[in-house]
Enzyme design. Structure first.
Site, PDB file in Angstrom:
ATOM      1  N   ARG A  84       0.850  -1.190   0.000  1.00 49.16           N
ATOM      2  CA  ARG A  84       0.000   0.000   0.000  1.00 49.16           C
ATOM      3  C   ARG A  84       0.887   1.242   0.000  1.00 49.16           C
ATOM      4  NH1 ARG A  84      -2.664   2.901   4.902  1.00 49.16           N
ATOM      5  NH2 ARG A  84      -3.641   4.577   3.742  1.00 49.16           N
ATOM      6  N   HIS A 129      -2.874  10.906   1.092  1.00 45.29           N
ATOM      7  CA  HIS A 129      -2.273  10.642   2.402  1.00 45.29           C
ATOM      8  C   HIS A 129      -1.570  11.932   2.848  1.00 45.29           C
ATOM      9  CE1 HIS A 129      -0.885   7.195   5.171  1.00 45.29           C
ATOM     10  NE2 HIS A 129      -0.467   8.305   5.745  1.00 45.29           N
ATOM     11  N   GLU A 174      -7.233   8.448   6.806  1.00 44.35           N
ATOM     12  CA  GLU A 174      -7.441   9.046   8.126  1.00 44.35           C
ATOM     13  C   GLU A 174      -7.924  10.490   8.134  1.00 44.35           C
ATOM     14  OE1 GLU A 174      -4.050   8.468  10.636  1.00 44.35           O
ATOM     15  OE2 GLU A 174      -4.272   6.300  10.648  1.00 44.35           O
ATOM     16  N   ASN A 313      -7.384   1.592  10.276  1.00 44.08           N
ATOM     17  CA  ASN A 313      -6.025   1.760  10.784  1.00 44.08           C
ATOM     18  C   ASN A 313      -6.138   1.708  12.297  1.00 44.08           C
ATOM     19  OD1 ASN A 313      -5.647   2.388   8.099  1.00 44.08           O
ATOM     20  ND2 ASN A 313      -4.752   4.407   8.448  1.00 44.08           N
ATOM     21  N   TYR A 315      -4.051   1.298  16.003  1.00 41.62           N
ATOM     22  CA  TYR A 315      -2.788   1.262  16.734  1.00 41.62           C
ATOM     23  C   TYR A 315      -2.969   1.070  18.234  1.00 41.62           C
ATOM     24  CZ  TYR A 315      -0.421   3.025  12.552  1.00 41.62           C
ATOM     25  OH  TYR A 315       0.082   3.166  11.288  1.00 41.62           O
ATOM     26  N   GLU A 384      -3.559  -0.316   8.343  1.00 41.41           N
ATOM     27  CA  GLU A 384      -2.377   0.060   9.112  1.00 41.41           C
ATOM     28  C   GLU A 384      -2.469  -0.553  10.494  1.00 41.41           C
ATOM     29  OE1 GLU A 384      -1.208   4.207   9.429  1.00 41.41           O
ATOM     30  OE2 GLU A 384      -1.782   4.600   7.352  1.00 41.41           O
TER      31      GLU A 384
HETATM   32  C1  GBH Z   1      -1.009   7.011  10.990  1.00 44.54           C
HETATM   33  O1  GBH Z   1      -1.377   8.053  11.827  1.00 44.54           O
HETATM   34  C2  GBH Z   1      -0.674   7.589   9.641  1.00 44.54           C
HETATM   35  O2  GBH Z   1      -1.603   7.178   8.657  1.00 44.54           O
HETATM   36  C3  GBH Z   1       0.714   7.281   9.182  1.00 44.54           C
HETATM   37  O3  GBH Z   1       1.057   8.152   8.155  1.00 44.54           O
HETATM   38  C4  GBH Z   1       1.660   7.352  10.362  1.00 44.54           C
HETATM   39  O4  GBH Z   1       2.989   7.244   9.968  1.00 44.54           O
HETATM   40  C5  GBH Z   1       1.299   6.208  11.273  1.00 44.54           C
HETATM   41  O5  GBH Z   1      -0.053   6.264  11.650  1.00 44.54           O
HETATM   42  C6  GBH Z   1       2.146   6.124  12.516  1.00 44.54           C
HETATM   43  O6  GBH Z   1       1.949   7.240  13.311  1.00 44.54           O
HETATM   44  O7  GBH Z   1      -1.418  15.573  17.692  1.00 44.54           O
HETATM   45  O8  GBH Z   1      -1.522  14.282  19.666  1.00 44.54           O
HETATM   46  O9  GBH Z   1      -2.681  13.526  17.759  1.00 44.54           O
HETATM   47  C7  GBH Z   1      -1.776   7.729  13.112  1.00 44.54           C
HETATM   48  C8  GBH Z   1      -2.446   8.889  13.800  1.00 44.54           C
HETATM   49  C9  GBH Z   1      -2.129  11.227  14.028  1.00 44.54           C
HETATM   50  C10 GBH Z   1      -1.097   9.724  15.556  1.00 44.54           C
HETATM   51  C11 GBH Z   1      -1.198  12.317  14.488  1.00 44.54           C
HETATM   52  C12 GBH Z   1      -0.168  10.801  16.013  1.00 44.54           C
HETATM   53  C13 GBH Z   1       0.069  13.168  16.315  1.00 44.54           C
HETATM   54  C14 GBH Z   1      -0.054  13.322  17.796  1.00 44.54           C
HETATM   55  N1  GBH Z   1      -1.508   9.916  14.190  1.00 44.54           N
HETATM   56  N2  GBH Z   1      -0.814  12.088  15.863  1.00 44.54           N
HETATM   57  S1  GBH Z   1      -1.502  14.245  18.252  1.00 44.54           S
END
Ligand code: GBH
Length: 475
Positions: A84, A129, A174, A313, A315, A384
């Protein structure tokens, strides 16, 4: 007979696909190669280096614009079923609009797609993205309703150029992240600080843009190309911190379904209780109408049913409780929601932990079960899942544990819950530019040596582990 049954029962079903992912701005580099124009990320990092932990940027990143053959070789060596990646809008359309299609941009993505197919890897392509052409941001970007047409025309170019070979399209990655953080708190590009207003304009326009691209594919491309189109969103699984708080956990989940309910529910439109709460808050704050822009009947019908799969996605998970002070800075969806008056936390036993990720594998299973119960047995593709580390070492034991624990739960979702999940994606194939965390935060199952001018890629223990899972098709 018994042995055969046992073996079959421990294997992922035949159609289940394993992949890995990256995104254009995070890996491509070549930010001004040929006729590419700047994206909002190019401008954001150049103008605000201090917004990035190590003051770095994606000018070079992993140089995948030049080293794509290496990436394909890696994907192949791991036995990935799909890869992807995303198209950089300003690389394909330097003026943002479809008037001018870049020859070099087209060649780059053709090379990548053909290269993957030649070694039997399916290209899964994300249209957006997060790297919007800056000239469109100058016109308001995702807060301008016209983006719905700009995005549809961009999608038309991509479907026309690549649709004969690309069968899985992700319109938008996202919206929760780039709307709330890009047009709400202003931490991500384009850095617009407009909580409760800009983020909702973005939400509506992103949803409609996705739907318009979906309808376009349905009408003009599906018969010919027979592909699937959907969006993918970040999902956090929410549970009540204390007994009796189930209602608040459900509210958090409802807000998390801002882009799910309009597409997959039978009635369509915004989640009703969320729409109600935002309207009520807006009234109390003396606004003449809700800060969450209404959807017309026509818009509701455009969006309803506009996806062939749920892109998920996942986590991390959070525990939900009521906030004592509404002034607390609450960053949706990870730390809290000012709109709902809720704060989020995680349990100290959720390990391993890294930055905003606290590993809670049951969350991915409960999330998928809940989506299935609420919206029906729709196909789910996990686009993800992964773990970050500041330690660059190749022996990434905690990442192996994280991936294994989550794959186990995905397997149980299929065998115990009957959830229709058909794909798992390890984020990321290679270390890359991790947005505000720069290069210090590594998500790759493959290590990238940023000190080496050739940006050498070396598989980590997690890559070997994942390759083994794919080969055996079992955890
Ligand atoms: C995903 O974001 C993305 O799709 C990807 O590009 C990224 O590399 C991957 O996960 C790993 O992070 O301002 O406190 O929210 C996950 C969601 C959004 C989490 C932005 C971290 C920043 C901290 N992300 N967030 S905050």
């Amino acid at each position: 007979v018994f042995v055969t049954w046992c073996e079959a029962a421990s294997k992922f079903p035949a159609g289940f696909q394993f992949g890995s992912a990256t995104s254009s701005y995070q890996v491509e580099g070549a930010w001004n190669a040929s006729d590419k124009s700047p994206s909002i990320w190019d401008v954001f990092v150049h103008e605000h280096p201090s917004a990035i932990a190590d003051h770095s940027n994606g000018d070079v990143a992993c140089d995948s614009y030049h080293l794509w053959k290496k990436d394909i070789a890696l994907a192949r060596s791991l036995g990935l079923n799909f890869y992807r990646f995303s198209i950089a809008w300003p690389r394909l359309l330097p003026e943002g609009f479809s008037n001018n299609v870049s020859k070099d941009g087209t060649t780059y993505y053709n090379n990548l797609i053909n290269g993957l197919l030649s070694v039997g890897i399916e290209p899964v392509v994300t249209l957006y993205h997060w790297d919007l052409p800056q000239n469109l941001q100058d016109l308001g970007g995702w807060t301008n309703i016209e983006i719905v047409n700009w995005f549809q025309e961009y999608a038309r170019v991509a479907f026309t150029l690549f649709g004969d070979r690309v069968k899985t399209w992700v319109t938008i990655n996202e919206p929760t992240s780039f709307c709330n953080v890009g047009y709400g708190t202003g931490i991500l590009a384009p850095g617009v600080v407009s909580p409760g207003i800009g983020e909702y304009l973005c939400a509506k326009n992103a949803l409609l843009s996705h739907a318009k691209a979906y309808r376009l594919y349905e009408k003009e491309f599906r018969d010919k190309y027979k592909g699937q189109v959907g969006l993918t969103n970040q999902f956090v699984w929410y549970e009540a911190k204390n007994p009796g708080q189930e209602q608040n956990a459900q509210l958090a989940r409802d807000l998390g379904e801002l882009y799910t309910f309009p597409i997959f529910s039978n009635i369509g439109g915004w989640p009703p209780n969320i729409e109600f709460i935002i309207a009520k808050n807006s009234r109390a704050e003396n606004y003449s109408s809700s800060r969450l822009p209404a959807l017309t009947e026509e818009e509701i019908n455009l969006v309803k049913g506009s996806a062939d799969f749920f892109g998920v996605n996942y986590y991390t998970s959070r525990l939900v409780e009521e906030a004592c002070h509404h002034e607390q800075i609450l960053v949706w969806p990870l730390f809290g929601s000012r709109e709902l008056g809720l704060v989020f936390s995680y349990d100290s036993t959720w390990l391993p932990r890294y930055d905003w990720i606290a590993s809670y594998p049951p969350g991915i299973r409960r999330l998928m079960k809940s989506l299935t119960e609420r919206y029906g047995n729709i196909e789910i593709k996990i686009f993800e899942n992964g773990f970050g580390m500041s330690d660059p070492s190749l022996n990434d034991t905690r990442r192996v544990q994280y991936i294994r624990d989550h794959l186990e739960q995905v397997f149980l979702s299929i065998t115990e819950d009957g959830v229709n999940v058909t794909a798992y994606t390890a984020w990321a194939l290679i270390d890359n530019f991790e947005w505000n965390s720069g290069y210090k935060s590594r998500f790759g199952i493959v290590h990238v040596d940023y000190n080496d001018p050739k940006l050498k890629r070396t598989p980590r223990a997690s890559a070997y582990y994942y390759a083994d899972v794919i080969k055996k098709r079992e955890v």
